[in-house]
Each structure stands twice: as structure tokens, then as C-alpha cells.
Design an enzyme around this catalytic site. Sequence first.
Site, PDB file in Angstrom:
ATOM      1  N   ALA A  19      54.655  95.207  25.189  1.00  0.00           N
ATOM      2  CA  ALA A  19      53.730  94.096  25.407  1.00  0.00           C
ATOM      3  C   ALA A  19      53.818  93.080  24.263  1.00  0.00           C
ATOM      4  CB  ALA A  19      52.307  94.630  25.515  1.00  0.00           C
ATOM      5  N   LYS A  20      53.914  93.606  23.047  1.00  0.00           N
ATOM      6  CA  LYS A  20      53.934  92.772  21.845  1.00  0.00           C
ATOM      7  C   LYS A  20      55.040  91.719  21.868  1.00  0.00           C
ATOM      8  CE  LYS A  20      54.367  93.361  16.915  1.00  0.00           C
ATOM      9  NZ  LYS A  20      54.961  94.264  15.926  1.00  0.00           N
ATOM     10  N   GLY A  21      56.174  92.104  22.452  1.00  0.00           N
ATOM     11  CA  GLY A  21      57.227  91.125  22.638  1.00  0.00           C
ATOM     12  C   GLY A  21      57.995  90.735  21.406  1.00  0.00           C
TER      13      GLY A  21
END
Lengths: 247, 247, 523, 523
Positions: B129-131
Site C-alpha cells: 500500500a505504501k508504494g
Amino acid sequence: MSERRSFIRPYGDRLNDGAVQLSFSLPMSLSARSREAAKSIAGRLGLDQIRLVSALDLGNGFSFYILYGTTMVEIDDQAIHLTEVERPLLDFWRINQLLEFELKKRVTVVGATIGTDAHTVGLDAILNAKGFGGESGLERYPQFRVVNLGAQVPPDEVLEAAREQRADVVLVSQVVTQRNAHLENLSLLAEMLEAEGIRQDLLLICGGPYIDSQVALEVGFDAAFGPGTTPLAVASLIVEELLRKAQ
Amino acid sequence: MSERRSFIRPYGDRLNDGAVQLSFSLPMSLSARSREAAKSIAGRLGLDQIRLVSALDLGNGFSFYILYGTTMVEIDDQAIHLTEVERPLLDFWRINQLLEFELKKRVTVVGATIGTDAHTVGLDAILNAKGFGGESGLERYPQFRVVNLGAQVPPDEVLEAAREQRADVVLVSQVVTQRNAHLENLSLLAEMLEAEGIRQDLLLICGGPYIDSQVALEVGFDAAFGPGTTPLAVASLIVEELLRKAQ
Amino acid sequence: MRLPISSEQVRHCRKLAASIAQEVKAEISPLSTVSVERSLLRLVGIEGSNQESVPLVNCFIDQITGQRALEDGALYWLSNTILATGESPQGIAERVGAGSLDLVRLPRQPRRAIEDLCRQIVQDALVTLFGKQRQRREMEESLARAPSPWLYVIVATGNIYDDIEQAKAAAEQGADAVAVIRSTAQSLLDYVPEGITTEGFGGTFATGANYRLMRGALDEVSRRSNRYVRQVNYCSGLCMAEIAALGVLEGLDILVNDALYGILFRDLNMIRTMVDQHFSRYLLGLFDTIIVTGEDNLIKTIDAYEEYSIVLVSQFINEQLAKNAGMREERIGLGHAAELDPALQDSFLKELVQAQLVRQLFPRSPVKFMPPTRYKSGNIFFAHALDTLFNLVSVWTDQAIVLLGMPTEAIHTPYLQDRYLSLESALHVRRAAGSLGRELRFLPNGQGAARARQLLAKTEESLTRISEDGLWNSLASGAFSAIRRTRKGGRGYDGVFRKGQFYQNPFLSREIVRRARRETAAT
Amino acid sequence: MRLPISSEQVRHCRKLAASIAQEVKAEISPLSTVSVERSLLRLVGIEGSNQESVPLVNCFIDQITGQRALEDGALYWLSNTILATGESPQGIAERVGAGSLDLVRLPRQPRRAIEDLCRQIVQDALVTLFGKQRQRREMEESLARAPSPWLYVIVATGNIYDDIEQAKAAAEQGADAVAVIRSTAQSLLDYVPEGITTEGFGGTFATGANYRLMRGALDEVSRRSNRYVRQVNYCSGLCMAEIAALGVLEGLDILVNDALYGILFRDLNMIRTMVDQHFSRYLLGLFDTIIVTGEDNLIKTIDAYEEYSIVLVSQFINEQLAKNAGMREERIGLGHAAELDPALQDSFLKELVQAQLVRQLFPRSPVKFMPPTRYKSGNIFFAHALDTLFNLVSVWTDQAIVLLGMPTEAIHTPYLQDRYLSLESALHVRRAAGSLGRELRFLPNGQGAARARQLLAKTEESLTRISEDGLWNSLASGAFSAIRRTRKGGRGYDGVFRKGQFYQNPFLSREIVRRARRETAAT
Ligand code: B12
Ligand code: B12
Ligand SMILES: Cc1ncc(COP(=O)(O)O)c(C=O)c1O
Ligand SMILES: Cc1ncc(COP(=O)(O)O)c(C=O)c1O
């Protein structure tokens, strides 16, 4: 381990891996196209396994590339042709002895940095008593008479001085080589000495950090010295050559 | 100034001077011979005006060289063949929309770093999610279901997971490439998927900082991503390819 | 160039870490592992492998494990067999390897005789090893002392012969310590490969034979260049204890040995790892080998600025665990690293403060400082600039051991010339900035001092929490770099066992050690 | 991060330098030179050259010199001619250049009328120039401010068009100031070449046309990147005064302008140089242009550690000469350089101390710090490491203008990418170590402090000797880098003259300057 084998290839991580690092700029903005162009250039230089490890935009429509690759090129150790001669060095004492008792004369050396070149440090390192790399300069040798004309000397003044001082050796330094400024200066001096008919009476030697020996010989010099030259190397060559000429 | 002309050569100090920097080691002690060998290698790579600017002894019978030279090689700007495709990027919203309303399904992505490779940061940058680079990873996209198997996953476990999870896409990361470790791993996985008859049901994509796209395609992958890849680039390609396949 | 920090707070941190370590020790004391047992066999001289290339020490332990007789331990069964058969340890192991001897089937000999024999075997082994150690120290002392910090480089070709060529070159170029990087994930192997190896991935297998070859090569350059060049390898993974034994046997000077690395980064079982690290450190302590810990790994994947205090937390714990195993502070080289994002404002100042803080918290430790790696790109020039600044921080803050960064960090394991360039920069900085630390002071109220205080406070806080929860629970709750591990999870748990009533390990006996030392001194 | 030095001693050094400068001023006040006169003609708008490519300003001065009428000066003869013929200055100059006008043959006009006209012409010229200056400052202020230190790079292709491409790239890469290196030995020319030039050796000719092209290019990038990029050139040599005029006319921001360089390193006559430097600095001061001096040259050929104090001596003298010419300290960028042998023990600490000392002695000067050059070799990696350490010293000691070193210093004038790599390192260091100077202190009794005190004592001693002997004699006795020059020796002495009774130079008039400023402000 010294010389391992007779065919030599670049070594990065393993014997014979042929690893080479390369960098250059291109007149293109950074893009997928420019990266491809960079890789193609490396390919056209004959590299394999090309890795473009860095591609940087330099602004104003330029970019810079760092690449690694491998080359199949190998050099036959036995066939290396030396342009740079590794001459056995004589010592201070032996040089003076040879000049005094074999050549039987005190040798006059005229030195100058020619053209608009103002770099004196290199020539001074060879000529001045203080010397270079822990060695004394030619001024310290009893059998050398040194006339150092300094920097920015026009070729005709060198010619003049050589004649006046009855020089046995002319030493010229050239440090600024951008746009081949030095080649013009060197050729001009060699031609002038020739035209005045005194070229054959002299040893004509040049030096400087970016001088290519091959080219120096082509434009009419007897020898050329590169970076890190010590006074002893120059003195040794002078003695050797003068003795050879005297025979 | 962007693209200046259609034939491109390296630029150091002036347009078209062809200036290139080169460095490599040789398995020879430093000597006049070794310096000559270094220059010969540069010559054999097609460089002109070679300047050996640094020659350093590395000890134990090795030496290192830094050279500059010029090359006549030029690249025809019009003929550059792009292996790395510069794809137009979609945006987050558009990607989810296309998946939801055009492809009409939620896409399952199985990701893993395979073999003994333990580098997870690259794959996590794409999936978590953090990417990466300010962008969210695929986990954040409502239309992607992400199964991240982590590191050091044997190819057969990837196969297993792909089948179990009914994966639409398999993403593999390979960072350790010394002695081509990654190529064995990648080929093995592609072959296994083929052998099990599920290769055609999947998009098979790999990535990593030293992956050569060309080679990745050759060993059976649909696409490969290099250093600096962003989640958006991967998501865009997935959508595009899945839509193309669906037609 | 001291940072103004509260020594009270430092003492408190140390106390908290000591209590964490103490709890661990209490739990692991009754335990041993297959790796510890194999290491005992190695220490008493068993080496080699069988026809299927299984190391004899593995054959031995596998056999007793298979017979559910592991609880009595390797030395019990070895002594029993010697008494029963009159054969030599190596001979016995070879027969076990060949499948022609069944250890557990032999009649059990009198307990007293076994105990005596065990002690004798161990004492003899210790005498031999102390003798070797003495020779090595004598050699070291006969050579010129390496200046500080020691410059530490790695070789990693995968081929021990190439490694040796490169190590020798590095030593001649001025390296003070050379580490052979291990083939990736050797940690996961529950045996130590045998023999000379020429293939590996991202590194070279750690084997006794490879150690020996490298040792010979480094001794040769050391003598030639009149500077003792230290040999380093990795003592971690499922064979931690065995590698420690090999390190001692082959005369390694420094071993990378971290109590938490295997658990966190290789998903090894935590109990297994704790037992292994304890015995490995005990052994290394006995022979005064330097260990260096791996706190660099902790900040490789998290925000190295925000979460930096985890490095200090781990250092305090590593220190106490090592001390519990009998090591002295002078041999516990705590690790740390300069991994801040270069895009950060004042990153140089921040690295300087962090490095100085570690130096100050562990003044007697031969701390090992590691270079930037995460934020390096293929731009070898910028990487070289970063490393030069790193070298400056190292020298300035008086680190003891400095692992040199490579310009090609983001590209490949180092090429021959990469190491040269790194050493050249580090040697320059060591000469150019050697006195810097003695010339400068931090402002007591600057941002540097504030950062140090903040880090120490955060460390104290974390240590408090960990000491409350205990190490096992903390590892489970993600206290270390957000990685979570369960108590019985991870590889190698099945290799842990509770020592049985006949279990023997006289290496742990002070008495035997004292006797062996006396005997060595007398010869 | 101050060094503990005696402010009493510093004041004394300054006083000694002031007395040296005062003596010079007294001697040169009655004198002018051909270069000063040509600069006056340029300031009032004369430009271009004749068919033989001789600049019109040279034709003009050569003509009156030939007629032994130089003593009355250029402006006297110009005004006389305007009054006599009614033609424009440019028209007159063109006719002189074509050989169709003989200035001295025209009847002498009433003195009063000439004086008035001179004042008018000069006032008009000043109004135009002040107007240009105001526009430039407005542009500067409309853009974001450059952070400190300013990063200064050179371009040196010999071809102004290539220079421009490279300068623009450098500006985009983050350079704050770009200098076009001059074709070698332009100092020796007693005229300023005309027009756009594309051939030069080791650099590009300084011409008005080249200045203008570069100015346009830099203005373009400045606007595009919202950062004012400063243009730099060399104001030295036989045309020192003329180049100053061109600099003012073309809007240059920084000029390399040293009072002693020409004398010592180009063998120019000392009287000529002193007169020229005085007027050039007067002009540059009027338009608030920054000058930077060239003390780096002093330590290029002597032992830079043992003889470093010569840098400080020259700085004190340069400062006082410039102040005497009306410049304010904020515009006098004194030069120094980091040229210590890297083989020296503690060379980094020594450079740090020297740099800090300069910064402290001249707190208001935009000091210009120059990078290592002498001890660089073709090893571009090591050179880059050295430059990175230099960048750190620069930022740490808060230098104002930093000339960036190049990895290829020992190879060629910088390639495009060399400048990028240098800027990349310097930009990193500026970001990473910007606060360092505020965080650290020197130990009052360390070797650094001792070195500073030693240097200051040596400087005081030398200044005392020079003030006793006077500058002329000191130059003759080799007080500066052991170079000896005689008072009437060296090039250009024949271009010096004593001002005659009709001599006019209203640029020096406070009154006219004040009026011109008032007029400019009103528009
Ligand atoms: C010091 C220096 C200066 C000083 C010179 C002081 C002096 N009195 O000599 C000053 C500041 C004046 C100067 C000015 C300029 N310099 Co300059 N300078 C240097 C520098 C930093 C060091 C050169 C040096 O002294 N080397 C030490 C000596 C001992 O080494 P060496 O010259 O190689 O000499 C050895 C051998 O080559 C050999 N040798 C040399 N000559 C001879 C002759 C004989 C007969 C023999 C046998 C042997 C021999 O023996 C010597 C001892 O081993 C170099 C960069 C560098 N680090 O190399 C730039 C450099 C040489 N300069 C350069 C330039 C361009 C200039 C300028 C032209 C710039 C300008 N446009 O203003 C000016 C103008 C000077 C001019 N008119 O020539 C360029 C040359 C580029 C090129 N390849 O063409 C360099 C490389 C810098 C750069 N990267 O741009 N410079
Ligand atoms: C961090 C790190 C580690 C960490 C890894 C932690 C972790 N959990 O990942 C630790 C300390 C554990 C480690 C260990 C080792 N490492 Co390591 N490591 C690095 C380091 C410093 C940074 C890598 C990184 O995180 N980059 C940041 C990420 C974001 O970048 P990236 O991986 O390129 O990913 C991007 C793209 O490539 C792409 N991408 C990557 N994967 C994928 C997959 C898909 C599907 C897609 C679409 C895109 C994609 O997208 C990402 C985002 O843009 C590099 C050196 C460097 N500076 O690059 C060495 C490096 C990669 N390591 C290396 C080596 C050799 C090792 C070891 C094998 C050494 C050893 N023998 O012990 C060990 C063992 C690990 C193992 N078994 O694999 C070498 C690899 C050499 C080579 N070319 O083969 C390097 C280059 C260092 C060196 N010079 O020697 N390492
Ligand atoms: C502390 C520590 N131990 C061991 C290793 C390497 O061993 P392996 O790859 O076998 O886990 C590393 C690698 O960086 C390490 O940091
Ligand atoms: C102070 C100063 N002025 C001028 C110059 C260059 O000008 P020229 O080569 O024309 O003397 C330099 C060169 O380094 C310099 O340092």
C-alpha cells in the site's frame, strides 16, 4: 603473481571477464530514446553484456551515461609494442662521469615553455636545482650548463638562444594542449631549427603531461617525456643519445 | 535545445567531439608494457586520440587504468530502436475504472522474489500500500487483489500459489544477478508455468534493477521493469495487456 | 568531541538490556541444539564428509537424533563409543558416515569414565586451540600495528581462488580486514558445506577449507607487507555455533555474529538462534575473537532517520547477550550504519551525531561502522562522494572498524578496482582528518545535542517496553523493524533440545578451561 | 565555529595594509594609462573597430599618443572634437578609425566649454548605466535567492557558442555563477578583441560581444529556473580598466580582479597595473559589482603549507587597495584556495583552519574559495573525493563563493559532465552540512588554534616588512611567492602617463555621480 598469461583481457571480478566501465554525454535530453542511443554506442564500441547503470539529465538538452560491459578484446602479451621506452636509468655519478670522460664536454641545455603556455612547474622540475620527486634537477649536475628561458617564449626566441648559447640540447615543455595548441608550437619550432640548419646539431626533446610520444616524434622531436618524469630519466637519455651521436 | 540533429555522437567539450571515458583493470603489474596494453585495448575498442590519464598499481599483479578517447561512432536518431517502451501512464482513477467497467473483474496479482534472493524492497515498492516515489502500491487499488509471497520463494511455490489464487498476473522480482543467478530462476519459472499449462492464462512480469528487458522476453516473460519503476507504470501495463488479451 | 548526554540514562539502558538478556539466558540454559553439538564434534577434531558429501558431524548428530538419543549430546556418545571401541573420534565419525557404526546400539559405559574421557578430550582440544591462538597473536605482535580505524573490505566473487587474488590485492592496497561475503542464504543451510568451493551466488560458501586457503593467503601478505591483515567471515544462521568452532579452528580474527539477524532477516527460530548465539559467543570469547554485530540490517528497509533508535536498542541487547556468554566489551564490535537519505537536510550532521553517540555509549567496543548502501545509485561518482563523507565521519568519531563503501554498491559485488578506489579515499581521510575529533566540540545546545538526547530517550523507552514484554514477545510484536516472529516459528526449531541427564559439555567448565590454559602456558 | 585569534593583531594587520595602500594611492593619483583612457571612451558609448579590426578606442588613443597629446586624456580630446565638429562620439571615433580625422589638429575650444561638455557626456553615460544596473537588480530581486555558498563553475571551450550551451546546462544543474575562462594570456594584449569569437586556447576571448551573448543566455536560464545566475569574467591584464568598463556596460555580476596578479604572473609593469586596478575598482565599486581576487595563484608554485601566510598578506593589501578605490567590503571577494598536499598529515584539519581564518579575518567579504588543483592527478575518482572534502570545508566555514573543483582537473578543461558531477557533489554537501558551522567549536588550545595564531603572526610580520619597504620595493625583493619585478620593468609601462593640465575625468567627480544617481532615480 606477476604476468599470468600471454593473452590479456580486462579483469573486473574474475580472470578474463573483460569487464569495462564507460561514460560519456550525449546531446539529447534524457529519455527512453537517449538511453537506447547510449546503449547502442556501447554496443558499437564492441561491448557485450551492456549494463546502463546510470543515466542523468544534464539540462539544456544534454544527458550523461555510465555503463558497464564486457569486451572480448585481448592483447597478446608477447606482442605489446612499447612506444614509451623503459630505459635503464643511470645514476647522478655515472652521468657526470660519462659526460666528463667519454663525451668529454660540458653539455649546454636550453629550456623553455613555448607559445602562450605559462606553465613552468613541469620544466622547472627537470631543470631547477631543487628537482622533482626527491631528485636534483639538471642544474645540480656539474656537467650540465642550464639556460632556462622560462615561460611564454616564442619559438624564434628559443632558436635565437639555442644558437647564441651553442646548445647541445633543447628542452621544451607544453602543458596546454586544448585544440592541439601544443602541436602547432612544437612543429613550428622543429621546422625553424631545420630551416636555420641547426637541427642536426641538437637533441630536441619535449615534455608535458599530455604529450603523445608518437606524435612528438612525428613532428620532428628526438624524444618526449610524460607525466611523472624525473630529472634522472631526462639526464640518462641525454647522455645516451649524445654518446650515440658522437660515435 | 532538445534533439539537435539526426546523427548523434558523444559530446565532451564540443558538439561531435566523440569524447568517451573508459576504465578497467588488467591482470598485470603496472609497467610500461601494461600501460601500452591498456592503450591497445582502448584502441581495439575503436577509440582515437587515446589519453591514458591514470595508471595505478593495484598490488598482487593487477593494475587499473583510466583513459579518455574519442569515437567516430554515431547513432542515427531516426533509427533508434526502443526496447524499453515509453508507455503513456494511466492514472489511479482510470485504471480502476477500466478494470471495473471494461475488463469487468477484480484482478489477482501474485508477487514473489524467487530463488535464494532475499531482496523484498523492490517488489514491496510496487505491491505494498505504501508504494514508491509518492505513489500508492497496487494493494491500494480497489480493483487489484494482491498476494505477496515475500522473498526466497522457490519457483514451484509460485506456481502453486498462482494456481490456488487463480492469479491473473504473476510478478517476480530478481535483484541478485551475479553469475546470472536470476536467469536460471526466471527461465525455470516460465518453463514450469508452461509445463503445467497455465502460462497462457497469466500475465508474467518480472522486475529488478539489473534485468535486461530483451533477455527477460527471450526467457518467456511478457514484460520486464527496471530501476525506478513506479506502481502506476506496472498497473498501466497490466490493464492495457489484460484488455488486449480479453479482446 | 563528546555529546552532552545523561550518563544516568545510559546506565539505565544498560540495566534494562541486562535484564532482557538475563531472562533469555535463564530460558536457554537447559537447552542445546544440533548446531551446538556439531560444533563440539568439530572442536574435538572431527572433519570431512562421507561419500554423499554429508559432513561427518551431521552424520553423527543425525544418527543419534534418529535414534532419539540426542538429549545426551554429542560428547557423551562420542566418549561412550571411544570407550566401547577404542577407536579415535575421527575414525568413529567416519564409520558413522559410512553407515557401518551404530552409536546408540553400543553398550553404555560407566558414567564416571565417560565424564572423565569427555573432560580429557575437551582439555586436549583446548590446549591445541589455545596453542594455535598463541601462535597467531605472536605473529600479529611481530608485525607493525594497523592504524585506527581498521579499514574493512569485502570480497565476493563466489570463487575462493578469485577471492584470494582480490583479498591479497586489497591487503596490499591497505585493507586491515578482509571479509569473504557468503553465498546468499547460507544461513538457511543446517550444515556447513565441505571443501574448496568455486561457485556461489553473490558470495562464496563458508567452509573450513575455504577459511584455511584464505588464512594462508592473508598470512602471506601480512608478513610480506609487515601489517597483520585480519580475516573476517559470517557466524550466523543455522550453523552459527559450528561456524564459530570453524572460526576458532582456522584462526579467523573477526566474525560477523548477531543475536537477532537470523531471527529477523532469515526467519530462523528464535529459541534456536538464542541457544546458538550463546554458545558461539562463549567459544569466540574463550579465544578472544572479535565479533561484529549487524545492526545495519535493521535500518535497511525502514525510515533510517525516524527509526534510528532501533540500532541502539539492538546494540544494548547484543552487548548484554554477549557479556552473558562471557565476552569482554573489547571484543564486542557493535554494528551501526550511515543509511540516511542524502536528500535529508543536514544529513551529514545527523550521521555525525549518530556515529558519535554510538562511539560514546560503547566506549570500549570495537564498534563497526557501515557505509551508505540504500541510497546509492549507479552513479559511481556520486557514490564515491558519499563514501568519502562517510569515511570522514568514521575517522572523525573514531570508529574502530570501518566497512568501506563501494562506488559500485548499486551495481555489482565489488570489482578489483572498486576496492582500490574505496581504500584510496579511506586511507586519505584517515591521514587527513585523524586529529579532527580531538580539535572540535559540539555546541551543548545545538541541534546535534538535541538529536542525541532524543535518540537516547527513545532507546530507553523501547528497552523499557522490551524488558517488560520479554524478548520473545517483543520479537512477536514487531518491536524490531516491524518484523514479527513467533516463538516456535521459523526454521530450525526442531534442532533445539533439552539437555538430558547424561549430557556433557566440558567446554563450559571453568575448571577445564583453566587447566587447559595452564597446560598451554607450560609448553 | 570561531578560531581564538587576537583581534588586536588583526586590526594591526589592517592598519599596516592601509598604509601600504595609501602610499600607492599617493603615487598613482597624478597618473593615468592608455587602458584607463580607452575605458572612458567605452563608457561614453564608443564601440566597434575599423577595417583592420583595430578597436576604435585604440585608434583614438593611439592617434593622440602618436601626436604626443595623450596627457590631456581621451575625454578632453573627445569633447574638443565634438565642440569643433558637432559630430557624435561614435561618429568621431569611426572617422579616427578610418584615418579621416586628426583630433589634435582641430582648434582647441574654450576650456570651460570642454569641461562642461565632458561633465554632460559623463553624466548622461552614468544615467544610462545606472538605469541598466537598476533593471538588473530588479530582475535579480524578482527571482528566488541563491542559497549560500554560491557554486561557481567555469566554462572554457574557446568557442562562445559552446560556452553558452555548457553554461546553460551548468545553470540548470544548479550553478549560481558561471565564469568563461579567458583564452590564455589575454592579459598580455593591450586591446580588447572585438566581436563574437569561436577560437581560443584554453578559454574564450573576453569581448563585449561575447559578454552580451552569454548575458542573454544566462538571463534566459535565470528566468526559466527562477534563480539568478551570475556571470563572471576576468578583469585583469593590460586592459584591466577597459574590461571593467565592458563589465559594467554588459551587466556582469562578478569580475576576477586582482591588484597583484598581472605584475606577478604576467610580468606586467607594476605602476601600470596599480593605476589600472585603481580605476577599474573605482568603476566596479560605482556599479556595485563584486570583484574576486586571485590569491590562489600565489600558492600554486610554492610550498602551500609553509608559505600559506602570503595569501593573507595579499588579501589584506587587496582589501585596502579596493577600499581606497571606493569599494565596500561587501563587494570585495577575497580569494584563497585549498592547495595543501594531500600527503600531508592532517591536511583536512589544516585546510579547515585556513578557510575559517580567512572567513573570520574578512567577515563581510564575499570570500571566494578555490579548490585543489596542484595535487590532482588523472585519477578522476580520487579527484572527486578530494573535491568533496573541499566542498565540505567550504560549506562548513561558510565561504561565500565556491569555485568548484573538477574530477578531470589534471586532464582537460571541464567537459559537460565534469561540471555536473562537481555540482552534484557540492549541492549535496550544501544540503547535508549546511548547519555544521553552527554546531561545532574549535578547542581553544588545539593544533588548529595554534596554526591560526602562527599564520596571523607570520602575516603581521610580512605586512610590517612590506609597509616599511613600500610595495614597489617589496615586489622587487621577491616578497610575493619569490617572484621579483622591477618598478619600470614588465609590459605596459609605456602606456602610463602623467595627467596634463587639461586632463578631464568627471567619472571621478562625486558631484557628477550624485547628479547622475538623482537623475536615474527620477526616471
Ligand atoms: C599550476 C597550474 C597552473 C598555474 C601555472 C603556474 C606555473 N608557473 O606553472 C597557473 C595558475 C598560472 C595556470 C594557469 C592556466 N592554466 Co593551468 N594548471 C595548473 C595545474 C593545476 C598544475 C600543473 C602543474 O604544475 N603540474 C605539476 C608538474 C610537475 O607536472 P607536469 O607539468 O606534468 O610536469 C611533469 C611532466 O609532464 C614532465 N614535463 C613537463 N614539461 C616537461 C618538459 C620536458 C622537456 C621534459 C623532459 C619533461 C617535462 O616532467 C614534469 C615532472 O614530472 C594543472 C592541473 C593539474 N593538476 O595538472 C592546470 C592545467 C595544466 N592548466 C590548464 C589551463 C587551461 C590553464 C590556463 C590556460 C587557463 C586559462 N585559460 O586561464 C591558464 C593560463 C596559463 C597559460 N597561459 O598557459 C589546463 C590545461 C588543459 C589542457 N589539457 O590543455 C589544466 C590541465 C587545468 C584544467 N583542467 O583545465 N595553471
Ligand atoms: C537493501 C539491500 C539488501 C538488504 C535487503 C533487504 C530487503 N528486505 O530487501 C539485505 C541487507 C538483506 C541485503 C542482503 C544481500 N544483498 Co543486497 N542490497 C541492498 C541494496 C543496498 C538496496 C536494494 C534496494 O532495496 N533498493 C531499493 C529498491 C526500491 O530498488 P529496486 O530493488 O531496484 O526495485 C525497483 C525496481 O528495480 C523495480 N522492481 C524491482 N523488483 C521488481 C519486480 C517487479 C515485478 C516489478 C514490476 C518491478 C520491480 O521496482 C522497484 C521500485 O522502483 C543493494 C544496493 C543498492 N543500493 O542498490 C544491495 C544489492 C542488491 N545486494 C546485493 C547482494 C549481493 C546481497 C547479498 C546476496 C550479499 C550476501 N552474499 O550476503 C545479501 C543476501 C540477500 C539475498 N539472499 O538475496 C548486490 C547484488 C549484486 C548483483 N548485481 O547481483 C547489491 C547490488 C549490493 C552489491 N553491490 O553487492 N541486501
Ligand atoms: C549480521 C549478518 N550475518 C550474516 C549475514 C550474511 O549471511 P547469510 O546471507 O548467509 O544470511 C549478513 C549479511 O549481510 C549479516 O548482516
Ligand atoms: C586573478 C586572475 N586574473 C586573470 C586570470 C586569467 O587571465 P589571463 O590568462 O588572461 O592572464 C587568472 C587565471 O587564473 C587569474 O587568476
